[in-house]
Design a protein around this motif. Structure first.
Motif, PDB file in Angstrom:
ATOM      1  N   GLN A  51      43.808  37.027  31.600  1.00  0.00           N
ATOM      2  CA  GLN A  51      43.144  38.597  31.598  1.00  0.00           C
ATOM      3  C   GLN A  51      42.038  38.290  30.309  1.00  0.00           C
ATOM      4  O   GLN A  51      41.912  37.644  29.542  1.00  0.00           O
ATOM      5  CB  GLN A  51      43.959  39.681  31.111  1.00  0.00           C
TER       6      GLN A  51
ATOM      7  N   THR B  53      43.677  42.572  39.112  1.00  0.00           N
ATOM      8  CA  THR B  53      43.386  44.071  38.893  1.00  0.00           C
ATOM      9  C   THR B  53      42.063  44.096  38.302  1.00  0.00           C
ATOM     10  O   THR B  53      41.821  43.346  37.282  1.00  0.00           O
ATOM     11  CB  THR B  53      44.559  44.961  38.425  1.00  0.00           C
TER      12      THR B  53
ATOM     13  N   ARG C  11      41.012  47.557  35.656  1.00  0.00           N
ATOM     14  CA  ARG C  11      41.604  48.660  35.470  1.00  0.00           C
ATOM     15  C   ARG C  11      40.792  49.314  33.806  1.00  0.00           C
ATOM     16  O   ARG C  11      40.422  48.667  33.147  1.00  0.00           O
ATOM     17  CB  ARG C  11      43.109  48.651  34.949  1.00  0.00           C
TER      18      ARG C  11
ATOM     19  N   ALA D 292      43.201  47.133  42.851  1.00  0.00           N
ATOM     20  CA  ALA D 292      43.696  45.722  42.756  1.00  0.00           C
ATOM     21  C   ALA D 292      43.120  44.951  43.873  1.00  0.00           C
ATOM     22  O   ALA D 292      42.625  45.563  44.790  1.00  0.00           O
ATOM     23  CB  ALA D 292      45.048  46.225  42.941  1.00  0.00           C
ATOM     24  N   TYR D 293      43.254  43.720  43.909  1.00  0.00           N
ATOM     25  CA  TYR D 293      42.786  43.034  45.103  1.00  0.00           C
ATOM     26  C   TYR D 293      43.795  41.605  45.220  1.00  0.00           C
ATOM     27  O   TYR D 293      44.493  41.140  44.063  1.00  0.00           O
ATOM     28  CB  TYR D 293      41.288  42.488  44.877  1.00  0.00           C
TER      29      TYR D 293
ATOM     30  N   TRP E 124      41.681  44.614  49.378  1.00  0.00           N
ATOM     31  CA  TRP E 124      41.826  45.659  48.218  1.00  0.00           C
ATOM     32  C   TRP E 124      42.565  46.720  48.325  1.00  0.00           C
ATOM     33  O   TRP E 124      42.708  47.442  49.350  1.00  0.00           O
ATOM     34  CB  TRP E 124      40.310  45.852  48.248  1.00  0.00           C
TER      35      TRP E 124
ATOM     36  N   TRP F 279      44.754  49.580  45.219  1.00  0.00           N
ATOM     37  CA  TRP F 279      44.822  50.283  43.897  1.00  0.00           C
ATOM     38  C   TRP F 279      45.986  50.018  43.106  1.00  0.00           C
ATOM     39  O   TRP F 279      47.064  49.342  43.612  1.00  0.00           O
ATOM     40  CB  TRP F 279      44.670  51.968  44.061  1.00  0.00           C
ATOM     41  N   THR F 280      45.947  50.375  41.896  1.00  0.00           N
ATOM     42  CA  THR F 280      47.270  49.901  40.831  1.00  0.00           C
ATOM     43  C   THR F 280      47.258  51.121  39.850  1.00  0.00           C
ATOM     44  O   THR F 280      46.190  51.740  39.447  1.00  0.00           O
ATOM     45  CB  THR F 280      46.996  48.756  40.289  1.00  0.00           C
TER      46      THR F 280
ATOM     47  N   LEU G 278      53.065  47.612  36.409  1.00  0.00           N
ATOM     48  CA  LEU G 278      52.144  47.875  37.340  1.00  0.00           C
ATOM     49  C   LEU G 278      52.887  48.340  38.741  1.00  0.00           C
ATOM     50  O   LEU G 278      53.503  47.546  38.875  1.00  0.00           O
ATOM     51  CB  LEU G 278      51.090  47.168  37.400  1.00  0.00           C
TER      52      LEU G 278
ATOM     53  N   VAL H 140      51.254  48.072  42.401  1.00  0.00           N
ATOM     54  CA  VAL H 140      50.106  47.518  43.195  1.00  0.00           C
ATOM     55  C   VAL H 140      50.424  47.665  44.433  1.00  0.00           C
ATOM     56  O   VAL H 140      51.417  47.426  45.222  1.00  0.00           O
ATOM     57  CB  VAL H 140      49.958  45.789  42.909  1.00  0.00           C
TER      58      VAL H 140
END
Length: 241
Positions: free
Chosen positions: A83, A132, A134, A153-154, A179, A181-182, A202, A204
């Protein structure tokens, strides 16, 4: 007479001692006390993470738009990745930031149903990788940060179906980058001024993956719709610049 002189001498010595003591008090300066170091969350950071994920992944098979069969698979697996992000501390204790991550995933759902004549039907869904993008908002008590997070999210999802019986086997396989969301929350702890440790949950949701296919079990042409959503729990280590 000697008694009077001795008394006067002792009184003079005591007086000088008292005056000296007061003079010492007037010249004494206490040592300065160092101000406590307050942790600062502002700055860029990079890091690595790993964890586990899972949940129910549902697949529906329909014919000409009409529901025909529903299958539910319990997914589970580990994942790991990296990340990058940025935090900004403001109003003393509030921290806002952005983060992007990506992970290789072993999360999958794999189920097999057995029937008469030694026939079986297998349905497998693999989340090969996911990530993600975010925002984060939280409140810091010195080097401890509690935060909520959410965004996009993907990920890449592959669905495989297979029907087999003695002397015959047939199935389908399809994949797609999705694709969704999270949303989640976490706690981050500053070990040093540059190194932080976090744990994060999370949820997802990568939406549905669709594919026209053949269900050999029922000898029907139709459409597969697989809803891909799962929970994750991870631990991460960051280096803050």
């Amino acid at each position: 007479m000697k008694f009077i002189l001795r008394s006067a001498t002792m009184a003079s010595v005591l007086a000088l001692g008292v005056v000296g003591a007061h003079a010492a008090d007037l010249t004494y300066e206490p040592a300065p006390v160092a101000a406590p170091v307050v942790f600062n969350w502002t700055g860029f950071y990079v890091g690595v993470h790993g964890g586990i994920g899972g949940g129910d992944i549902d697949t529906a098979f329909s014919v000409d738009g009409f529901p025909y069969s529903d299958y539910s698979n319990n997914a589970f697996g580990a994942f790991g990745g990296a990340q990058i992000g940025y935090n900004w501390q403001f109003a003393t204790n509030w921290v806002a930031g952005v983060e992007a991550d990506i992970a290789y995933s072993g999360i999958n759902a794999d189920s097999t149903w057995s029937y008469v004549n030694d026939s079986s039907y297998n349905l497998k869904t693999d989340v090969d990788w996911f990530g993600t993008l975010r925002g984060r908002i939280g409140y810091a008590w010195d080097n401890v940060l509690f935060y909520g997070t959410g965004g996009a999210a993907y990920g890449d999802v592959e669905v495989k179906t297979n029907y087999s019986e003695p002397g015959f086997s047939d199935g389908t396989s399809f994949s797609d980058t999705r694709w969704g969301w999270t949303i989640g929350a976490g706690i981050e702890y500053g070990i040093t001024k540059n190194i932080t440790l976090k744990t994060e949950y999370l949820y997802v949701d990568l939406g549905s993956i669709h594919q026209d296919g053949y269900n050999a079990l029922e000898d029907l042409d139709g459409r597969f719709d697989t809803d891909v959503a799962f929970h994750t729990l991870k631990v991460g280590l960051n280096y803050k610049f």
